[in-house]
Design an enzyme around this catalytic site. Structure first.
Site, PDB file in Angstrom:
ATOM      1  N   PHE A 189      90.655 -82.270  39.772  1.00 53.52           N
ATOM      2  CA  PHE A 189      91.602 -83.276  39.282  1.00 53.52           C
ATOM      3  C   PHE A 189      92.762 -82.674  38.504  1.00 53.52           C
ATOM      4  O   PHE A 189      93.817 -83.298  38.396  1.00 53.52           O
ATOM      5  CB  PHE A 189      90.871 -84.291  38.388  1.00 53.52           C
ATOM      6  CG  PHE A 189      90.506 -83.749  37.018  1.00 53.52           C
ATOM      7  CD1 PHE A 189      91.424 -83.770  35.972  1.00 53.52           C
ATOM      8  CD2 PHE A 189      89.242 -83.228  36.773  1.00 53.52           C
ATOM      9  CE1 PHE A 189      91.092 -83.281  34.714  1.00 53.52           C
ATOM     10  CE2 PHE A 189      88.909 -82.733  35.523  1.00 53.52           C
ATOM     11  CZ  PHE A 189      89.839 -82.758  34.481  1.00 53.52           C
ATOM     12  N   GLU A 205      82.485 -74.284  28.744  1.00 51.00           N
ATOM     13  CA  GLU A 205      83.868 -74.726  28.915  1.00 51.00           C
ATOM     14  C   GLU A 205      84.021 -76.157  28.402  1.00 51.00           C
ATOM     15  O   GLU A 205      83.311 -77.063  28.842  1.00 51.00           O
ATOM     16  CB  GLU A 205      84.260 -74.657  30.391  1.00 51.00           C
ATOM     17  CG  GLU A 205      85.695 -75.030  30.678  1.00 51.00           C
ATOM     18  CD  GLU A 205      86.035 -74.927  32.157  1.00 51.00           C
ATOM     19  OE1 GLU A 205      87.150 -74.471  32.476  1.00 51.00           O
ATOM     20  OE2 GLU A 205      85.198 -75.310  32.997  1.00 51.00           O
ATOM     21  N   GLU A 208      88.907 -87.502  43.592  1.00 54.50           N
ATOM     22  CA  GLU A 208      88.995 -88.954  43.684  1.00 54.50           C
ATOM     23  C   GLU A 208      89.625 -89.561  42.434  1.00 54.50           C
ATOM     24  O   GLU A 208      89.931 -90.758  42.402  1.00 54.50           O
ATOM     25  CB  GLU A 208      87.612 -89.566  43.937  1.00 54.50           C
ATOM     26  CG  GLU A 208      86.559 -89.299  42.881  1.00 54.50           C
ATOM     27  CD  GLU A 208      85.811 -87.982  43.072  1.00 54.50           C
ATOM     28  OE1 GLU A 208      84.675 -87.889  42.581  1.00 54.50           O
ATOM     29  OE2 GLU A 208      86.357 -87.046  43.699  1.00 54.50           O
ATOM     30  N   ARG A 209      89.854 -88.746  41.388  1.00 56.24           N
ATOM     31  CA  ARG A 209      90.476 -89.276  40.162  1.00 56.24           C
ATOM     32  C   ARG A 209      91.996 -89.403  40.296  1.00 56.24           C
ATOM     33  O   ARG A 209      92.600 -90.258  39.651  1.00 56.24           O
ATOM     34  CB  ARG A 209      90.139 -88.372  38.976  1.00 56.24           C
ATOM     35  CG  ARG A 209      88.659 -88.318  38.636  1.00 56.24           C
ATOM     36  CD  ARG A 209      88.430 -87.395  37.455  1.00 56.24           C
ATOM     37  NE  ARG A 209      87.012 -87.181  37.206  1.00 56.24           N
ATOM     38  CZ  ARG A 209      86.538 -86.379  36.259  1.00 56.24           C
ATOM     39  NH1 ARG A 209      87.374 -85.715  35.478  1.00 56.24           N
ATOM     40  NH2 ARG A 209      85.237 -86.226  36.096  1.00 56.24           N
ATOM     41  N   CYS A 226      92.214 -74.473  34.014  1.00 55.90           N
ATOM     42  CA  CYS A 226      91.237 -73.386  34.077  1.00 55.90           C
ATOM     43  C   CYS A 226      91.822 -72.087  33.523  1.00 55.90           C
ATOM     44  O   CYS A 226      91.092 -71.153  33.227  1.00 55.90           O
ATOM     45  CB  CYS A 226      90.730 -73.184  35.498  1.00 55.90           C
ATOM     46  SG  CYS A 226      91.977 -72.601  36.652  1.00 55.90           S
TER      47      CYS A 226
END
Length: 499
Positions: free
Chosen positions: A148, A382, A175-176, A280
């Site tokens: 996402f 994370e 899907e977000r 990331c």
């Protein structure tokens, strides 16, 4: 309320019994719904790709490159509308959304050089009348599963090289925030790509498993959490597919005593809190070397954080916007409480932040921890939010050890004026991407992106020449055009030596 469909064979396609809301993170309420596909939808996409790919692969690479040039032009022409659409579903501010698109465009621009990138090697006279040459050929049908946090950049990182070298591609976006990937597929079609060369299938784990399991899909690229990356990698590799799976991160920024603190603080602030920390390659851990450095750095960070502006995605003055969902906001808040419970010093608490007029939005203020230790779970895992942790180190060697021993190995940075220290750091640290006075060391498009340890599964990185290698396979041809009897009958029964 609009419905976001699949894009298969050049057309919008409904399919799948399930629906899922797509939220506006600024308001905390649904703005659309996305159709969630299934194995049958994946099969339809594979059939469309199978029909389109052979002719696309035989088209000469210069003509494919011209389609990519036009694709780039069309994306540039729609930059503003794409960025606004992206921001409305993800929550990042529009200026950051444009950066998301631009870093994907850089890879599109790189693969416009496909005619050159696909050239093989040739040796004349490897033996008597013998020449040897290599070909780079497409795999056939490839797939990409994207997260996402970069709904334009990462799809473009995958689909651009795959398609430019002659493959057909099936994209499964998050899907977000699924709207931008569909629009990219429409633009590629407008640029001149045949129907079925790029297909977008919406879905969740059901579609992921169907893509990884489908026998006609020869390679899968994935970006997401490390646990899912490892699962997808293992499942696809067991099926004999070429796999490239990028996972999570916990990137460290080492600040040396001789660093330019003004520049370091400015860089760390943007790297830690930009895009609400949902990168990331964010910098969620800062490691000052020496007590004096730690004291000075903390004081400057506290002052600088006070000047950050959290706002809606369309606020041109905002440094960052909301996080992507209510569930993700709750997850980040859970990690903040975990840090408190573990004994870290909570210097600035971003929980409880509300934006007037957007009280239901998924906003978090910037959070700062100090006195974090490597034993803490909140350090090991994370967080993926606007949370910065200070982990102090006594020496450069200790700082290198922190980053090298951490289970993630995506990116790392050092801030210093000392070239010898920087060189030692870059050589010794066990992390895939290193920045020297660069806080977010995402390589340019003609190099390659990839982490080590639990940040990356597979042998080839994304984009650059590794991307070309991942989406092609090499065929080596040894040919002989002898003058008369170059080989005797006896010689035919031994391994050729090219003598």
């Amino acid at each position: 309320m609009r419905t976001i469909l699949h894009h298969i064979g050049g057309a919008s396609v409904d399919g799948g019994a399930r629906r899922q809301p797509v939220f506006d993170p600024n308001l905390g309420r649904p703005q659309a719904e996305v159709v969630l596909g299934d194995a049958d939808i994946v099969s339809r996409a594979v059939a469309a790709a199978r029909e389109a790919q052979p002719a696309w692969a035989t088209l000469n690479p210069q003509r494919r490159a011209r389609v990519m040039f036009e694709f780039k032009r069309l994306i540039e022409a729609e930059m503003d509308s794409l960025a606004e659409l992206l921001a409305s579903e993800h929550g990042k501010v529009v200026s950051d959304a444009k950066g998301d698109i631009q870093r994907g465009l850089d890879v599109v621009e790189f693969v416009c050089g496909a005619p050159h990138l696909l050239k093989g090697e040739y040796t004349v006279g490897a033996g008597p009348g013998i020449d040897v040459y290599s070909l780079r050929q497409p795999l056939g049908i490839c797939a990409g599963i994207t997260p996402f946090n970069f709904p334009a950049m990462i799809p473009l990182w995958m689909l651009a090289p795959a398609i430019a070298v002659g493959n057909a591609f099936i994209l499964k976006p998050s899907e977000r925030d699924p709207s931008v990937p569909v629009r990219l597929a429409e633009l590629l079609l407008e640029a001149g790509a045949p129907k079925g060369v790029l297909n977008v299938v919406q879905g969740d784990k059901v579609v992921v498993d169907a893509l990884v399991d489908h026998p006609d899909i020869k390679a899968v690229s994935f970006v997401g959490s490390s646990d899912i990356a490892q699962y997808v990698y293992a499942r696809g590799a067991a099926a004999g597919k070429r796999m490239q799976c990028m996972g999570g991160a916990k990137n460290h920024g080492v600040v040396m005593p001789d660093a330019d603190l003004d520049q370091a603080v400015n860089d760390i602030l943007g790297a830690a809190y930009g895009s609400a920390g949902e990168r990331c390659m964010a910098l969620p851990v800062v490691t000052p070397v020496g007590e004096a450095t730690a004291v000075a750095l903390r004081a400057r960070l506290v002052d600088a954080i006070a000047g950050l502006r959290v706002g809606v995605s369309t606020d041109p003055e905002a440094h960052y916007g909301p996080v992507v969902s209510a569930a993700h906001k709750a997850r980040i808040e859970h990690y903040i409480q975990m840090g408190v419970d573990e004994g870290a010093e909570l210097v600035i608490d971003g929980r409880g932040f509300q934006l007037q007029g957007h009280e239901e939005g998924y906003f978090l203020g910037p959070t700062l921890f100090d006195r974090v230790t490597p034993a803490m779970r909140s350090y090991q895992e994370e967080i993926f939010g606007p949370v910065l942790q200070i982990v102090r180190a006594e020496s450069l060697e200790a700082a290198v050890g922190l980053a090298s021993r951490h289970p993630y190995g995506n990116g790392v940075a050092i801030f210093t004026r000392d070239g010898d220290a920087a060189r030692e750091f870059a050589t010794d640290v066990e992390v895939g991407m290193v920045g020297i006075n660069v806080p977010i060391p995402v390589p340019v498009s003609y190099h390659s992106f990839g982490g080590w340890k639990r940040s990356g599964f597979g042998d080839l990185n994304q984009y650059g020449m590794d991307g070309i290698r991942f989406y092609t396979r090499t065929k080596t041809v040894t040919q002989r055009w002898p003058k008369g009897g170059a080989v005797t009958a006896e010689q035919s029964f031994v391994i050729p030596t090219m003598a």
